[in-house]
Motif scaffolding. Sequence first.
Motif, PDB file in Angstrom:
ATOM      1  N   ARG A  97      52.582  30.618  29.021  1.00  0.00           N
ATOM      2  CA  ARG A  97      51.357  30.812  29.788  1.00  0.00           C
ATOM      3  C   ARG A  97      51.260  32.284  30.141  1.00  0.00           C
ATOM      4  O   ARG A  97      52.254  32.918  30.475  1.00  0.00           O
ATOM      5  N   SER A  98      50.069  32.816  30.099  1.00  0.00           N
ATOM      6  CA  SER A  98      49.848  34.226  30.422  1.00  0.00           C
ATOM      7  C   SER A  98      49.562  34.362  31.917  1.00  0.00           C
ATOM      8  O   SER A  98      48.761  33.599  32.459  1.00  0.00           O
ATOM      9  N   PRO A  99      50.167  35.341  32.583  1.00  0.00           N
ATOM     10  CA  PRO A  99      49.875  35.527  34.007  1.00  0.00           C
ATOM     11  C   PRO A  99      48.510  36.169  34.252  1.00  0.00           C
ATOM     12  O   PRO A  99      47.902  35.962  35.288  1.00  0.00           O
ATOM     13  N   MET A 100      48.027  36.941  33.268  1.00  0.00           N
ATOM     14  CA  MET A 100      46.746  37.631  33.424  1.00  0.00           C
ATOM     15  C   MET A 100      45.914  37.479  32.170  1.00  0.00           C
ATOM     16  O   MET A 100      46.425  37.228  31.086  1.00  0.00           O
ATOM     17  N   LEU A 101      44.601  37.634  32.348  1.00  0.00           N
ATOM     18  CA  LEU A 101      43.655  37.613  31.232  1.00  0.00           C
ATOM     19  C   LEU A 101      43.018  38.997  31.163  1.00  0.00           C
ATOM     20  O   LEU A 101      42.364  39.429  32.103  1.00  0.00           O
ATOM     21  N   GLU A 102      43.261  39.685  30.052  1.00  0.00           N
ATOM     22  CA  GLU A 102      42.765  41.053  29.866  1.00  0.00           C
ATOM     23  C   GLU A 102      41.497  41.020  29.014  1.00  0.00           C
ATOM     24  O   GLU A 102      41.431  40.307  28.011  1.00  0.00           O
ATOM     25  N   PHE A 124      36.012  34.128  38.784  1.00  0.00           N
ATOM     26  CA  PHE A 124      37.202  34.547  39.510  1.00  0.00           C
ATOM     27  C   PHE A 124      36.791  34.650  40.978  1.00  0.00           C
ATOM     28  O   PHE A 124      35.602  34.623  41.285  1.00  0.00           O
ATOM     29  N   ASP A 125      37.721  34.760  41.894  1.00  0.00           N
ATOM     30  CA  ASP A 125      37.414  34.713  43.330  1.00  0.00           C
ATOM     31  C   ASP A 125      36.076  35.330  43.700  1.00  0.00           C
ATOM     32  O   ASP A 125      35.189  34.653  44.164  1.00  0.00           O
ATOM     33  N   GLU A 126      35.912  36.614  43.500  1.00  0.00           N
ATOM     34  CA  GLU A 126      34.694  37.312  43.927  1.00  0.00           C
ATOM     35  C   GLU A 126      33.843  37.810  42.763  1.00  0.00           C
ATOM     36  O   GLU A 126      32.794  38.380  42.980  1.00  0.00           O
ATOM     37  N   GLU A 127      34.319  37.633  41.540  1.00  0.00           N
ATOM     38  CA  GLU A 127      33.621  38.192  40.392  1.00  0.00           C
ATOM     39  C   GLU A 127      33.405  37.139  39.306  1.00  0.00           C
ATOM     40  O   GLU A 127      34.123  36.149  39.247  1.00  0.00           O
ATOM     41  N   THR A 128      32.440  37.412  38.448  1.00  0.00           N
ATOM     42  CA  THR A 128      32.135  36.540  37.317  1.00  0.00           C
ATOM     43  C   THR A 128      32.213  37.356  36.040  1.00  0.00           C
ATOM     44  O   THR A 128      31.728  38.485  35.985  1.00  0.00           O
ATOM     45  N   VAL A 129      32.830  36.780  35.025  1.00  0.00           N
ATOM     46  CA  VAL A 129      32.900  37.412  33.708  1.00  0.00           C
ATOM     47  C   VAL A 129      32.258  36.445  32.723  1.00  0.00           C
ATOM     48  O   VAL A 129      32.555  35.248  32.720  1.00  0.00           O
ATOM     49  N   SER A 150      39.709  48.619  29.624  1.00  0.00           N
ATOM     50  CA  SER A 150      40.344  47.322  29.718  1.00  0.00           C
ATOM     51  C   SER A 150      40.348  46.883  31.177  1.00  0.00           C
ATOM     52  O   SER A 150      40.612  47.681  32.070  1.00  0.00           O
ATOM     53  N   ILE A 151      40.047  45.612  31.406  1.00  0.00           N
ATOM     54  CA  ILE A 151      40.053  45.038  32.754  1.00  0.00           C
ATOM     55  C   ILE A 151      40.840  43.738  32.674  1.00  0.00           C
ATOM     56  O   ILE A 151      40.584  42.916  31.790  1.00  0.00           O
ATOM     57  N   ALA A 152      41.786  43.547  33.582  1.00  0.00           N
ATOM     58  CA  ALA A 152      42.595  42.328  33.582  1.00  0.00           C
ATOM     59  C   ALA A 152      42.462  41.609  34.917  1.00  0.00           C
ATOM     60  O   ALA A 152      42.404  42.244  35.966  1.00  0.00           O
ATOM     61  N   TYR A 153      42.407  40.283  34.849  1.00  0.00           N
ATOM     62  CA  TYR A 153      42.319  39.435  36.030  1.00  0.00           C
ATOM     63  C   TYR A 153      43.518  38.498  36.058  1.00  0.00           C
ATOM     64  O   TYR A 153      43.960  38.019  35.006  1.00  0.00           O
ATOM     65  N   ASP A 154      43.984  38.199  37.236  1.00  0.00           N
ATOM     66  CA  ASP A 154      45.067  37.243  37.418  1.00  0.00           C
ATOM     67  C   ASP A 154      44.517  35.846  37.142  1.00  0.00           C
ATOM     68  O   ASP A 154      43.508  35.446  37.720  1.00  0.00           O
ATOM     69  N   TYR A 155      45.171  35.106  36.257  1.00  0.00           N
ATOM     70  CA  TYR A 155      44.719  33.743  35.956  1.00  0.00           C
ATOM     71  C   TYR A 155      44.706  32.874  37.219  1.00  0.00           C
ATOM     72  O   TYR A 155      43.935  31.927  37.326  1.00  0.00           O
ATOM     73  N   ALA A 156      45.573  33.190  38.193  1.00  0.00           N
ATOM     74  CA  ALA A 156      45.618  32.400  39.426  1.00  0.00           C
ATOM     75  C   ALA A 156      44.308  32.492  40.207  1.00  0.00           C
ATOM     76  O   ALA A 156      44.016  31.635  41.035  1.00  0.00           O
TER      77      ALA A 156
END
Length: 142
Positions: free
Chosen positions: A45-50, A81-86, A58-64
């Motif tokens: 499992r990846s801890p982050m999604l880049e 994601f918590d406060e943002e949308t991709v 490059s922008i990475a978000y924590d999968y959590a």
Amino acid sequence: MSDSVLKRYAGTRVPIPGLGEPPEPGDDLADDLGCFSWLRGMRERSPMLEFRLKDGRSIAYDYALLRKVVFDPSEGITLKFDEETVRIEGRNLALEATPGIHLLRGIQGHRVPWVRELGEAELIAAGDRVTVVERLAFDAPG
């Protein structure tokens, strides 16, 4: 603190029997599928999604922090994601890139370490049944 305890926990790492050698730096644990990658191991499992943009950023978000995944064939994949949308826009985003591997399910299972926008030449050369990421859009709260 006794020296034996310090040596015990600060010494060189020894592989745990049955787990094999720890991965060497530079070992590639993911398959590059063009516009995204897929972790090979069944339990990986990846801890982050880049997110890799065409311009080199490059922008990475924590999968959590990923709270919701919405797929609409006409709009693409929306990640909350918590406060943002991709938003991932493209074609064949929910189809299998290879047997058992597809971008949408990979994101849902945290198996995708990165997603990349394709350049103009790559978009033109891509086949009809290939997963293609045309655009990554980021929306911060307004």
